[in-house]
Design a protein around this motif. Structure first.
Motif, PDB file in Angstrom:
ATOM      1  N   SER A  35       7.723  10.759  -4.581  1.00 64.42           N
ATOM      2  CA  SER A  35       8.124   9.386  -4.253  1.00 64.42           C
ATOM      3  C   SER A  35       8.499   9.215  -2.780  1.00 64.42           C
ATOM      4  N   VAL A  36       9.004  10.247  -2.113  1.00 65.85           N
ATOM      5  CA  VAL A  36       9.335  10.129  -0.689  1.00 65.85           C
ATOM      6  C   VAL A  36       8.275  10.800   0.177  1.00 65.85           C
ATOM      7  N   TRP A  37       8.089  12.118  -0.026  1.00 69.75           N
ATOM      8  CA  TRP A  37       7.146  12.876   0.813  1.00 69.75           C
ATOM      9  C   TRP A  37       5.714  12.381   0.629  1.00 69.75           C
ATOM     10  N   GLY A  38       5.395  12.041  -0.604  1.00 65.14           N
ATOM     11  CA  GLY A  38       4.049  11.532  -0.886  1.00 65.14           C
ATOM     12  C   GLY A  38       3.768  10.283  -0.084  1.00 65.14           C
ATOM     13  N   ARG A  39       4.724   9.370  -0.091  1.00 64.38           N
ATOM     14  CA  ARG A  39       4.549   8.123   0.657  1.00 64.38           C
ATOM     15  C   ARG A  39       4.487   8.387   2.164  1.00 64.38           C
ATOM     16  N   LEU A  40       5.360   9.293   2.643  1.00 67.07           N
ATOM     17  CA  LEU A  40       5.330   9.648   4.062  1.00 67.07           C
ATOM     18  C   LEU A  40       3.971  10.238   4.429  1.00 67.07           C
ATOM     19  N   LYS A  41       3.494  11.138   3.544  1.00 65.38           N
ATOM     20  CA  LYS A  41       2.183  11.769   3.767  1.00 65.38           C
ATOM     21  C   LYS A  41       1.104  10.695   3.858  1.00 65.38           C
ATOM     22  N   TYR A  42       1.226   9.702   2.947  1.00 68.93           N
ATOM     23  CA  TYR A  42       0.243   8.619   2.970  1.00 68.93           C
ATOM     24  C   TYR A  42       0.329   7.847   4.285  1.00 68.93           C
ATOM     25  N   MET A  43       1.570   7.624   4.745  1.00 63.48           N
ATOM     26  CA  MET A  43       1.753   6.862   5.985  1.00 63.48           C
ATOM     27  C   MET A  43       1.093   7.533   7.188  1.00 63.48           C
ATOM     28  N   PHE A  44       0.945   8.843   7.109  1.00 61.04           N
ATOM     29  CA  PHE A  44       0.303   9.553   8.220  1.00 61.04           C
ATOM     30  C   PHE A  44      -1.185   9.809   7.994  1.00 61.04           C
ATOM     31  N   SER A  45      -1.731   9.230   6.909  1.00 62.67           N
ATOM     32  CA  SER A  45      -3.186   9.340   6.718  1.00 62.67           C
ATOM     33  C   SER A  45      -3.869   8.391   7.695  1.00 62.67           C
ATOM     34  N   ALA A  46      -5.137   8.711   8.043  1.00 61.46           N
ATOM     35  CA  ALA A  46      -5.861   7.940   9.057  1.00 61.46           C
ATOM     36  C   ALA A  46      -5.864   6.449   8.735  1.00 61.46           C
ATOM     37  N   GLY A  47      -6.194   6.118   7.494  1.00 63.71           N
ATOM     38  CA  GLY A  47      -6.291   4.707   7.096  1.00 63.71           C
ATOM     39  C   GLY A  47      -4.984   3.964   7.295  1.00 63.71           C
ATOM     40  N   ARG A  65       0.835  -1.203   0.000  1.00 68.55           N
ATOM     41  CA  ARG A  65       0.000   0.000   0.000  1.00 68.55           C
ATOM     42  C   ARG A  65       0.872   1.257   0.000  1.00 68.55           C
ATOM     43  N   VAL A  66       1.846   1.268   0.890  1.00 70.69           N
ATOM     44  CA  VAL A  66       2.732   2.440   0.977  1.00 70.69           C
ATOM     45  C   VAL A  66       3.492   2.605  -0.340  1.00 70.69           C
ATOM     46  N   TRP A  67       4.008   1.488  -0.860  1.00 67.87           N
ATOM     47  CA  TRP A  67       4.796   1.529  -2.092  1.00 67.87           C
ATOM     48  C   TRP A  67       3.972   2.077  -3.260  1.00 67.87           C
ATOM     49  N   SER A  68       2.721   1.579  -3.381  1.00 65.76           N
ATOM     50  CA  SER A  68       1.893   1.965  -4.525  1.00 65.76           C
ATOM     51  C   SER A  68       1.117   3.250  -4.285  1.00 65.76           C
ATOM     52  N   SER A  69       1.253   3.814  -3.068  1.00 61.53           N
ATOM     53  CA  SER A  69       0.435   4.990  -2.749  1.00 61.53           C
ATOM     54  C   SER A  69       0.746   6.160  -3.658  1.00 61.53           C
ATOM     55  N   ASN A  70       2.027   6.314  -4.070  1.00 63.24           N
ATOM     56  CA  ASN A  70       2.356   7.507  -4.861  1.00 63.24           C
ATOM     57  C   ASN A  70       1.837   7.419  -6.297  1.00 63.24           C
ATOM     58  N   HIS A  71       1.070   6.371  -6.567  1.00 65.96           N
ATOM     59  CA  HIS A  71       0.330   6.331  -7.817  1.00 65.96           C
ATOM     60  C   HIS A  71      -0.782   7.380  -7.809  1.00 65.96           C
ATOM     61  N   GLU A  72      -1.308   7.640  -6.626  1.00 64.73           N
ATOM     62  CA  GLU A  72      -2.373   8.631  -6.505  1.00 64.73           C
ATOM     63  C   GLU A  72      -1.802  10.036  -6.631  1.00 64.73           C
ATOM     64  N   GLU A  73      -2.660  10.939  -7.119  1.00 63.42           N
ATOM     65  CA  GLU A  73      -2.230  12.304  -7.398  1.00 63.42           C
ATOM     66  C   GLU A  73      -1.733  13.015  -6.136  1.00 63.42           C
TER      67      GLU A  73
END
Lengths: 283, 283, 283, 283
Positions: A89-101, A76-84
């Protein structure tokens, strides 16, 4: 090639976004069933007789689950930066990691590792493993009616919040009245209404009409006042039901208008409640 | 002649299809009264003092009932191929025998025969005889309002199902919270919250506001959390009431539109909510 | 002269028909207060400590009340043939005496005479004297909102009756299930679910969410089934609330239409829900 | 200068009238937090273990609060004649002092002075200090939804009052029935239904579905009648919920009409429910 794989992985893990191909469904149903089985396992583990017999099984089941969930989490984390919104590639994934889900997903797997590394208390571990339950809320995203219920609660949030505040006031006032009636006039039996916080427990149990019967006013005045408080409570606790019902009707009405109200003259959508969006001279 | 008899028998046993002639009604009321009396008999048989005194009477009453119900069942099966969907003289009747209604009828009479042939346990027999109760649901077919209530439940099935799922989640979450508060902080009295399944029983009893009082949180933290859970429960368990009420209003509205909305211009029925189904220039 | 007196007496005792002159009101308020005081007296008489002290007072108060009520009753009967439907001087009055209102009035005074003549049991006497309470329902005739509530119950009588029947079925089914789970699997404690009628008491107490806690399923299966029954009950017992709420909304809507819907073209009343009662070409 | 100060002070203490400048908010939030802290303090003071440890702290906290509230009260009275209706410098202020809001403010501070001057009982003092709680109702003035809830209760006051009267009748009738069934047929256990007032307590606890379980009918007839009373109660106590829900829907509808109904021809507001406020020929 790499990008296509990522897109595919992302699609497999977020079937609500991409569509409902065959593999999406299989993976999703598998994850959901695994979550439910995990919750059932944690619940059954607390029953001593079951835990004694199947302890080993529970242990292995937990580790298999954790490994699967970890793989899922990493993918999930790896493929998260597929989303807009998580593009970088780094900050986007980190941002995703701190999302509620993502945080809920992490909390669901982290304790098991912490247990074997730091030696976290087993009981705390179990409690934290129940966090996996929250992942079930994702399911509701698929249900159309979930959105309606969410809408009702969101749109009526103000009224419901106010009801909560009024309920709190009613509970405190009721507690004070009964505390003083039960406290000032001592009866032969020792009163359980020893303090206002203790009486607040009674007031909540009574006003929600749960009525355990562990605390019951014993004085005549206390009973009289309780009777009035109970009857007031019935009218008052009809408020949330009223607000929620009215909210549902609004939602139904809006859906109806969206569906049926097309102007019979020109076929355009009507976005007003007005039956006429243009008059006879408006051609 | 044979066909006419079959048609007549079929009509007598299915008055809701054919009409309400005099004999239909008499036979139907007789069967209904017999079903009710059977249910009353099974209920009273469980009271020891009554059973001791009237055991013989109950025995004969059961056998007379079973014989009447058997005759009715045979006639129903025999005349079933009068209907279009059970037309074939063998397969049609077999198909009818496996319909829900016919199976309930069979279950209602079979145990009594099984008891005297195979020697089935009397207690199981009694339970199975209560299946006759389900035949009463047929009655609701005559009531217009039954259809409305069924409609409400059908149309709102999604929302109600979701409410059930959310209720399940709330119950599990509440159970876990109270289990851990009551479990981690031991009090002088032995806690009854020994496992999460035991606490789920508490959660259901509490959140439905039944409140037996057999399990009550004893710790301060447990009481505090219970209070919040109860208040949340009040708002949450207003959901089914809201959904059902909104559903009824929709039904009433639809009925009203069907009845009153005829176009004042041309007298045609309006099948839209729109008051205008054609405009002034549409003639 | 005699006729005028009768008309006046009739008017004084039926202020809801004639009007609200000064004397009407005074007499009426006096009768109402006397009825309320009588009910209060009968209620307080059952409290031993109060009865011992004020027995004589209660005795005299009852006799004074009975005499006043008797005079009122005689005057009512005498003046009843002022009304059109009780016109005949003998049969009309007899007919009036057998109307519901007059019978309640008679039942309210008769026991006191029967007590001193035939020597009716004092406890039965007290119970019958409470019949005076029913006279309070007359009061509701003055309230406009009473008619609305009556209307709601009348118009929705079918649905409410069906709900009652379904509730009865649910209660019986629930009772049977729990009776057999609690009966077939004996626990260490003696089960209180000794018969189905006893379990029906449990089912009513549980499904209305009263939950006294005198009977609680003890087996695991029993608790599991009870949980499902309770959750079903919540959805099911939302039905009357839904029906009544929908009924009120219909009443409000009808009142609103009566008030506001006058045709803007011709000023005539609209008795349809349709906003148009005549079209553009209808002039 | 003096006038400007007064206006400013008045504004600071009545932010709901003047606006929401920065200082208004700060002062207001401070006062609200102080009121809440006072209520919390009075509640916690009743817990012995807490009171023993922090008695001195509570004492000082009370005095500081009282001084602040006194200053606020004096400033309110002083600046009150800024308002039109309290214009006169003496009578206006006196009139203000006897307004509901000012009286509550006075009651909130007076007891503390009375305690140190006249030596009022400490327990009575505590109860009176809880009056500060009522000041929280002022908060609701800021909430838009509060007005809606108030509106619903006001407009439906008649129906709700009637429901209360009917509830009282139902409670009394139920009490009498159960009192006589439990009283006339004595059981082995001593009945708790010793008088009608005692049974009224049972009836309220039962009909509001609180169901403490302290009083339970023991006779078969009593249980049978209770069952009917409970089922009647469910239908009956759905009335307030129905009335309040219907009231909310009316409010929502009125708000909606106000917002959306502008005539599409002329842009004027529509103040009728009628979709047409003028017809085609009315130009």
């Amino acid at each position: 090639m790499y990008k296509v794989t990522k897109k595919k992985v992302h699609g497999l893990l977020h079937p609500e976004i991409v569509g409902d191909e065959r593999w999406d469904k299989i993976i999703n149903v598998f994850i959901i069933v695994l979550i439910i089985l995990n919750v059932v396992a944690v619940i059954l583990e607390t029953v001593k007789s079951i835990n004694n017999r199947y302890e080993e099984f529970f242990h292995y089941f937990d580790w298999i689950s954790v490994i699967i969930f970890t793989i899922e989490y990493i993918l999930r984390v790896w493929s998260s930066n597929h989303e807009e919104k998580y593009k970088h590639s780094v900050w986007g994934r980190l941002k995703y990691m701190f999302s509620a889900g993502a945080l809920i997903d992490l909390i669901a797997i982290a304790p098991s590792y912490m247990h074997s590394i730091i030696g976290i208390d087993l009981r705390v571990l179990r409690m934290m493993r129940l966090m996996r339950l929250f992942r079930l809320f994702r399911l509701t995203a698929y249900m159309k009616s979930a959105q309606m219920i969410t809408n009702v609660f969101k749109k009526r949030a103000n009224e419901l919040a106010l009801t909560f505040i009024l309920a709190a006031l009613l509970i405190i006032i009721a507690s004070c009245i009964i505390y003083f009636t039960e406290h000032l006039y001592p009866t032969e039996k020792t009163s359980l209404f020893t303090s206002i916080p203790a009486t607040i427990w009674w007031a909540i149990v009574t006003l929600t009409t749960t009525g355990y019967g562990d605390m019951i006013p014993l004085t005549d005045l206390g009973k009289f006042m309780s009777g009035i408080i109970m009857l007031t409570g019935v009218a008052f606790f009809a408020l949330p039901a009223g607000i929620i019902t009215a909210g549902f009707l609004e939602e139904f009405r809006i859906n109806r208008i969206k569906k049926t109200h097309k102007c019979p003259n020109c076929g355009e959508d009507l976005n007003l409640e007005n039956n006429h969006h243009h008059d006879e001279n408006g051609k």
